[in-house]
Design an enzyme around this catalytic site. Structure first.
Site, PDB file in Angstrom:
ATOM      1  N   ASP A  73       0.854  -1.187   0.000  1.00 11.56           N
ATOM      2  CA  ASP A  73       0.000   0.000   0.000  1.00 11.56           C
ATOM      3  C   ASP A  73       0.891   1.238   0.000  1.00 11.56           C
ATOM      4  OD1 ASP A  73       0.926   0.296   2.685  1.00 11.56           O
ATOM      5  OD2 ASP A  73      -0.725  -0.957   3.380  1.00 11.56           O
ATOM      6  N   ASP A  75       1.726   5.001   1.628  1.00 18.12           N
ATOM      7  CA  ASP A  75       1.532   5.928   2.737  1.00 18.12           C
ATOM      8  C   ASP A  75       2.131   7.271   2.337  1.00 18.12           C
ATOM      9  OD1 ASP A  75       0.618   3.827   4.710  1.00 18.12           O
ATOM     10  OD2 ASP A  75       2.598   3.059   4.200  1.00 18.12           O
ATOM     11  N   ASP A 157       9.639   4.275  12.890  1.00 17.81           N
ATOM     12  CA  ASP A 157      10.247   3.168  13.616  1.00 17.81           C
ATOM     13  C   ASP A 157      11.638   2.777  13.088  1.00 17.81           C
ATOM     14  OD1 ASP A 157       9.019   2.165  11.328  1.00 17.81           O
ATOM     15  OD2 ASP A 157       7.771   0.699  12.355  1.00 17.81           O
TER      16      ASP A 157
HETATM   17  P1  ATP Z   1       3.672  -2.439   4.998  1.00 12.41           P
HETATM   18  O1  ATP Z   1       2.572  -1.471   4.658  1.00 12.41           O
HETATM   19  O2  ATP Z   1       4.330  -3.042   3.835  1.00 12.41           O
HETATM   20  O3  ATP Z   1       3.268  -3.420   6.036  1.00 12.41           O
HETATM   21  P2  ATP Z   1       4.904  -0.097   6.069  1.00 12.41           P
HETATM   22  O4  ATP Z   1       6.325   0.197   6.447  1.00 12.41           O
HETATM   23  O5  ATP Z   1       4.307   0.772   5.032  1.00 12.41           O
HETATM   24  O6  ATP Z   1       4.838  -1.605   5.696  1.00 12.41           O
HETATM   25  P3  ATP Z   1       2.707   0.692   7.737  1.00 12.41           P
HETATM   26  O7  ATP Z   1       2.154  -0.022   8.897  1.00 12.41           O
HETATM   27  O8  ATP Z   1       1.899   0.864   6.515  1.00 12.41           O
HETATM   28  O9  ATP Z   1       4.084  -0.015   7.411  1.00 12.41           O
HETATM   29  O10 ATP Z   1       3.168   2.118   8.278  1.00 12.41           O
HETATM   30  C1  ATP Z   1       3.652   3.143   7.414  1.00 12.41           C
HETATM   31  C2  ATP Z   1       4.842   3.836   8.025  1.00 12.41           C
HETATM   32  O11 ATP Z   1       4.449   4.481   9.242  1.00 12.41           O
HETATM   33  C3  ATP Z   1       5.997   2.928   8.417  1.00 12.41           C
HETATM   34  O12 ATP Z   1       6.847   2.671   7.342  1.00 12.41           O
HETATM   35  C4  ATP Z   1       6.665   3.747   9.503  1.00 12.41           C
HETATM   36  O13 ATP Z   1       7.478   4.747   8.936  1.00 12.41           O
HETATM   37  C5  ATP Z   1       5.497   4.399  10.204  1.00 12.41           C
HETATM   38  N1  ATP Z   1       5.025   3.598  11.360  1.00 12.41           N
HETATM   39  C6  ATP Z   1       4.057   2.656  11.355  1.00 12.41           C
HETATM   40  N2  ATP Z   1       3.869   2.119  12.569  1.00 12.41           N
HETATM   41  C7  ATP Z   1       4.756   2.727  13.367  1.00 12.41           C
HETATM   42  C8  ATP Z   1       5.072   2.617  14.761  1.00 12.41           C
HETATM   43  N3  ATP Z   1       4.427   1.738  15.542  1.00 12.41           N
HETATM   44  N4  ATP Z   1       6.041   3.419  15.246  1.00 12.41           N
HETATM   45  C9  ATP Z   1       6.684   4.313  14.452  1.00 12.41           C
HETATM   46  N5  ATP Z   1       6.445   4.439  13.158  1.00 12.41           N
HETATM   47  C10 ATP Z   1       5.496   3.679  12.600  1.00 12.41           C
HETATM   48 MG    MG Z   2       2.295   0.714   4.394  1.00 18.20          MG
END
Ligand code: ATP
Ligand code: MG
Length: 447
Positions: A73, A75, A157
């Site tokens: 997805d 962001d 994170d």
């Molecule tokens: P995927 O969507 O492939 O699972 P993602 O890295 O995009 O991985 P998401 O959960 O969509 O993960 O979150 C988007 C972004 O928001 C992350 O890449 C990170 O930068 C930030 N993020 C998400 N959760 C946290 C958290 N618990 N603490 C700090 N930053 C976070």
């Molecule tokens: Mg994501």
């Protein structure tokens, strides 16, 4: 304010400093191209830009493209407030309490837009604004302080999740040496790992999830505190943990994730009874087999059902409880029902299980007792049960894991494939070679 973030004391007490410096990587030095970004994501980025806001693609969207993969997805991070974003997009809604974010909806695709966040923990030391609060365990209860791009990067994170792509000049912006960690294939938390885990223990699960999915190592300082801090996950609301469990096991790397979770003591806070049963000698082969099947299904683009996953994850706990009850003299059937209620009742204190999933999960379990009893009309009744297919798949997994002798699964496979006459034949055969049934006399009804 940022200075304090730039250095940290590592777990062993030695002062380690990791300096973060902004690096702008121009278009000709990276492989992120507009063509890898979905139309909706591009639309959101350019509309925000055209309205005079800063907006970047961030997180998995940038990380996975840089790794040559396809993002799950997209962001977006912006300096527009959630309300301003919401005003710009009719097809959007404001959600979340901990972090207020905006979902912009395009059919089935959801673009998540977050406003740059500031450093909430820092802010808490400076004043006691209600928007920044931590609990006695260091958990961030609210984190709604807005910041600038750099602060936003350092609140994320992992370094590889803090890469930003600017659609205007095509640069990738890296504040935390994320590119270097991407090249070295490692998950590294930004800042002091212990503090970051205490702020949000779910980051431990995220470390494992990304490590399994990307085939990365967890960098030693990031790895070091996990085993000890794993129990902090018990402070996370069960509903959030339920969502995390789904993410952990439905990304296509479930078995690898399971191994890492066990290795880092992270399975116990998620499935306490299962871990206890396994520690007491209950095999976990069924879990592995189910996860392996799930991974294969996802690789083929098929969906996975949460209730099947939970039915498998809790099976060792159910087996232990069921056996204990039978050993105490309870008859098979009531013992099963009591065991199911007990196991679910205890599990929902760790991860919630929404009713729409716990119902079918129970049915899968209950049908395991009905599948062997096929005489007369029973096979047809069982086969017309709405959960028959899932229960049959579950039976196959039980056989493949060595829990029960193979045979019954094959019978059901044939029974489903053959025509009506074939089915009659199979049932007649069963009548003659099957075990003799004791017929209970029907109580005579009073007129
Ligand atoms: P995927 O969507 O492939 O699972 P993602 O890295 O995009 O991985 P998401 O959960 O969509 O993960 O979150 C988007 C972004 O928001 C992350 O890449 C990170 O930068 C930030 N993020 C998400 N959760 C946290 C958290 N618990 N603490 C700090 N930053 C976070
Ligand atoms: Mg994501």
């Amino acid at each position: 304010m940022l200075k304090r973030l730039l250095s940290y004391v590592s777990g062993n007490g030695k002062k380690k400093a990791r300096t973060y410096q902004r690096q702008d990587i121009p278009r000709d030095q990276h492989n992120v191209s507009r063509s890898f970004i979905s139309e909706p994501a591009k639309k959101v980025l350019s509309r925000l830009n055209n309205a005079g806001y800063e907006a970047y693609l961030v997180g998995g969207g940038v990380r996975d493209i840089l790794l040559g993969g396809k993002p799950k997805d997209f962001d977006i991070a912006t300096n527009a407030t959630p309300e301003e974003v919401h005003d710009l997009f009719r097809n959007s809604r404001l959600i979340g309490r901990r972090f207020r974010i905006v979902h912009v909806l395009f059919g089935r695709e959801v673009i998540e837009v977050t406003t740059f966040r500031g450093n909430a923990a820092e802010a808490q030391e400076d004043d006691d604004d209600d928007d920044r609060r931590t609990s006695e365990h260091g958990l961030l209860l609210r984190d709604n302080v807005y910041g600038n791009l750099e602060e936003d990067a350092l609140r994320r994170d992992f370094t590889v999740n803090a890469l930003y792509y600017c659609i205007r000049d095509f640069t990738v912006v890296d504040f935390a040496n994320g590119i270097e960690d991407l090249e070295n294939r490692q998950m590294r938390l930004i800042g002091d790992p212990e503090t970051r885990y205490r702020e949000d223990p779910v980051r431990m699960l995220r470390a494992v999830r990304f490590a399994a999915k990307l085939g990365f190592d967890i960098e030693p300082d990031t790895e070091a505190p996990i085993r000890e801090l794993a129990p902090l996950l018990t402070h996370i609301p069960p509903a959030r943990l339920f969502e995390e469990v789904l993410k952990l096991f439905s990304a296509g790397f479930g078995e690898a994730t399971y191994d890492l979770l066990s290795e880092y003591n992270l399975l116990a806070p998620l499935f306490p009874e299962t871990v206890q049963a396994i520690n007491n000698g209950e095999p976990d082969e069924l879990i592995r087999k189910a996860l392996r099947n799930t991974d294969a299904r996802i690789a083929q683009g098929k969906s996975v059902t949460p209730y099947f996953l939970f039915a498998a994850m809790l099976w060792p706990a159910l087996q232990a409880e069921w056996r204990k009850r039978q050993d105490n003299g309870e008859p098979v059937q009531p013992a099963l029902h009591m065991a199911i209620a007990k196991v679910i009742g205890r599990q929902v204190q760790a991860t919630s299980i929404p009713k729409r999933f716990s119902g079918p999960m129970k049915e899968i379990w209950e049908l395991q007792m009905r599948l062997p009893r096929r005489q007369g009309k029973r096979a047809f009744a069982t086969m017309s049960h709405p959960r028959f297919r899932a229960a049959y798949d579950f039976l196959l997994v039980r056989e493949a894991s060595g829990e029960i002798e193979p045979g019954l699964g094959q019978w059901w496979t044939e029974f489903q494939e053959t025509d009506e006459r074939g089915q009659e034949r199979m049932l007649t055969q069963l009548g003659s070679d099957g075990p003799k049934k004791r017929r209970r006399k029907k109580p005579t009804k009073k007129a």
